[in-house]
Scaffold this active site. Structure first.
Site, mmCIF file in Angstrom:
data_model
loop_
_atom_site.group_PDB
_atom_site.id
_atom_site.type_symbol
_atom_site.label_atom_id
_atom_site.label_comp_id
_atom_site.label_asym_id
_atom_site.label_seq_id
_atom_site.Cartn_x
_atom_site.Cartn_y
_atom_site.Cartn_z
ATOM 1 N N TYR A 169 0.816 -1.216 0.000
ATOM 2 C CA TYR A 169 0.000 0.000 0.000
ATOM 3 C C TYR A 169 0.852 1.269 0.000
ATOM 4 O O TYR A 169 0.466 2.270 -0.564
ATOM 5 C CB TYR A 169 -0.887 0.031 1.256
ATOM 6 C CG TYR A 169 -2.252 -0.562 1.080
ATOM 7 C CD1 TYR A 169 -2.404 -1.915 0.797
ATOM 8 C CD2 TYR A 169 -3.393 0.216 1.219
ATOM 9 C CE1 TYR A 169 -3.662 -2.462 0.667
ATOM 10 C CE2 TYR A 169 -4.651 -0.339 1.086
ATOM 11 C CZ TYR A 169 -4.782 -1.664 0.816
ATOM 12 O OH TYR A 169 -6.027 -2.205 0.682
ATOM 13 N N ASP A 186 -3.591 -18.008 0.918
ATOM 14 C CA ASP A 186 -4.564 -18.736 0.090
ATOM 15 C C ASP A 186 -5.297 -19.776 0.930
ATOM 16 O O ASP A 186 -6.517 -19.928 0.845
ATOM 17 C CB ASP A 186 -3.883 -19.364 -1.151
ATOM 18 C CG ASP A 186 -2.606 -20.130 -0.826
ATOM 19 O OD1 ASP A 186 -2.104 -20.034 0.313
ATOM 20 O OD2 ASP A 186 -2.100 -20.815 -1.745
ATOM 21 N N ASP A 237 -6.861 -6.553 4.069
ATOM 22 C CA ASP A 237 -7.938 -5.893 3.327
ATOM 23 C C ASP A 237 -8.856 -6.937 2.707
ATOM 24 O O ASP A 237 -10.076 -6.887 2.843
ATOM 25 C CB ASP A 237 -7.322 -5.006 2.237
ATOM 26 C CG ASP A 237 -8.368 -4.296 1.404
ATOM 27 O OD1 ASP A 237 -9.334 -3.776 2.005
ATOM 28 O OD2 ASP A 237 -8.229 -4.264 0.166
ATOM 29 N N ASP A 265 -12.939 -8.321 4.052
ATOM 30 C CA ASP A 265 -14.174 -8.303 3.250
ATOM 31 C C ASP A 265 -14.785 -9.705 3.182
ATOM 32 O O ASP A 265 -16.002 -9.879 3.266
ATOM 33 C CB ASP A 265 -13.893 -7.824 1.809
ATOM 34 C CG ASP A 265 -14.040 -6.307 1.660
ATOM 35 O OD1 ASP A 265 -13.771 -5.590 2.631
ATOM 36 O OD2 ASP A 265 -14.433 -5.855 0.554
ATOM 37 N N LYS A 292 2.498 -15.172 3.069
ATOM 38 C CA LYS A 292 2.739 -15.956 1.846
ATOM 39 C C LYS A 292 4.238 -16.258 1.804
ATOM 40 O O LYS A 292 4.951 -15.937 0.839
ATOM 41 C CB LYS A 292 2.251 -15.151 0.627
ATOM 42 C CG LYS A 292 2.263 -15.924 -0.681
ATOM 43 C CD LYS A 292 1.194 -16.999 -0.785
ATOM 44 C CE LYS A 292 1.339 -17.793 -2.077
ATOM 45 N NZ LYS A 292 0.454 -18.977 -2.138
HETATM 46 C C1 IPM Z 1 -10.643 -0.704 3.568
HETATM 47 C C2 IPM Z 1 -10.774 -0.104 2.194
HETATM 48 C C3 IPM Z 1 -9.577 0.781 1.901
HETATM 49 C C4 IPM Z 1 -8.357 -0.099 1.937
HETATM 50 C C5 IPM Z 1 -9.673 1.570 0.584
HETATM 51 C C6 IPM Z 1 -10.885 2.455 0.554
HETATM 52 C C7 IPM Z 1 -8.432 2.367 0.314
HETATM 53 O O1 IPM Z 1 -10.947 -1.110 1.249
HETATM 54 O O2 IPM Z 1 -10.566 0.069 4.550
HETATM 55 O O3 IPM Z 1 -10.646 -1.917 3.688
HETATM 56 O O4 IPM Z 1 -7.987 -0.720 0.922
HETATM 57 O O5 IPM Z 1 -7.733 -0.175 2.992
HETATM 58 MG MG MG Z 2 -11.178 -3.031 2.097
#
Ligand code: IPM
Ligand code: MG
Length: 352
Positions: free
Chosen positions: A136, A218, A242, A246, A186
């Site tokens: 990042y 993975d 990240d 999700d 990884k």
């Molecule tokens: C998160 C989001 C952010 C990230 C984006 C909006 C830059 O996806 O907070 O998970 O990738 O960290």
């Molecule tokens: Mg995110």
């Protein structure tokens, strides 16, 4: 209690309004709100996604409550002017290196999960995501190769002090939970990950009471949907964290339910300075329609009370109110229901 309020773009302002109703209802002593523009709205008003004034308000506060940033109209701007730079800039400039993303099953939502209910019921985990390093924040660029092909590149790296401090955060978090920590990397392919793993192993010596294991990312993605109950605390780098967070949210049933805390080292009068935000984005497709689920935002405010203001009891009351509203079937569109943003806020407030 100085709280910076950065609602941001898309559904940000709508969900923030509900979180503020909840905070108001608690009649917090001496609460002061400092508002600021972030993201696309800040670019449109001030020419920058993270204006100096906003940063000053963040630094002058004890905690930042953050909605969401991102705006399709800004997708073609130069990268440093894109809305996402607001969140990345705040995370790095405020030294918020530890991102806590709890994912817990709510009673009554087992059927909403993309997993079988009996598997979903087991979910009670915490992802500790490193937030200031990795690919990042490495150097990046585009170039044209000798053969004329365009090439994009992003540099991934972790220094040992960066790994050590997030490892300490994760081990301590595990001590306060079921004392199991899984480090995700990884290391079979990446040097960055091999160093990560070595440093996590070294750090483990300080925490003999925590059971540590390691998993390739993975495999971790697979185990998260196969047997999420096996996880207690997961510690991982910025990019893997990240993605896995999700994924964890869908296992719980909706990304509209997951809150997060981003913490650094700065201490305030009653806790740790931090920034608190839902893990979801701006949902431009439903922005302004009163359809967004404010629960992740409300739960983020609860995390703020716990970590930055030493008000664990208030936090628990908010969490119980949200859980009770969910159990009573107060479901927004994200959960296949009809409750509006305002109605969900009403339901939480009634229970509070
Ligand atoms: C998160 C989001 C952010 C990230 C984006 C909006 C830059 O996806 O907070 O998970 O990738 O960290
Ligand atoms: Mg995110």
């Amino acid at each position: 209690m100085k709280i910076a309020i950065f609602a941001g773009d898309g559904i940000g302002p709508e969900i923030m309004a509900q979180a503020l109703r909840v905070l108001d209802a608690l009649r917090l002593p001496g609460a002061v709100y400092l508002e600021g523009d972030v993201g696309g709205i800040a670019y449109k008003r001030h020419g920058h996604p993270l204006p100096e004034e906003t940063l000053i308000n963040a630094r002058g506060s004890d905690a930042v409550l953050f909605g969401a940033v991102g705006d399709p109209e800004c997708d073609n701007l130069e990268r440093h002017l894109r809305p996402e730079q607001a969140i990345l800039g705040l995370r790095s400039q405020l030294g918020l290196f530890a991102n806590l993303r709890p994912a817990t099953m709510f009673a009554g939502l087992e059927d909403m999960s993309s997993l079988k209910p009996e598997i979903a019921r087991q979910i009670d985990l915490l992802i500790v995501r490193e937030l200031n390093g990795d690919v990042y924040f490495g150097e990046k660029g585009t170039r044209t190769r000798d053969d004329g092909q365009r090439e994009g590149w992003d540099m991934m790296s972790y220094a040992e002090d960066e790994v050590r401090r997030i490892a300490h955060t994760a081990f301590r978090a595990a001590q306060g939970r079921q004392k199991r920590l899984t480090s995700v990397d990884k290391a079979n392919v990446l040097e960055t990950s091999q160093l990560w793993r070595d440093v996590v192993v070294e750090t483990a010596a300080d925490y003999p009471d925590v059971a540590l294991d390691h998993m390739y990312v993975d495999n971790a993605a697979m185990q998260l949907v196969r047997d999420p109950g096996r996880f207690d605390v997961i510690v991982t780098g910025n990019l893997f964290g990240d993605i896995l967070s999700d994924q964890a949210s869908m296992c719980v049933g909706s990304i509209g339910l997951l809150a997060s805390a981003s913490l650094g080292e700065r201490q305030t009068a009653h806790g740790t300075f931090g920034m608190y935000e839902p893990i979801h984005g701006t949902a431009p497709d439903i922005a302004g329609q009163g359809k967004a689920n404010p629960m992740a935002m409300i739960l983020s405010a609860a995390m703020m009370l716990r970590h930055s203001f030493g008000r664990g009891e208030d936090a628990a009351r908010i969490e119980a109110a949200v859980a009770s509203a969910l159990a009573a079937g107060v479901h927004g569109a994200d959960l296949g229901g009809r409750a509006s943003t305002q109605e969900i806020g009403d339901a939480v407030l009634e229970r509070l």
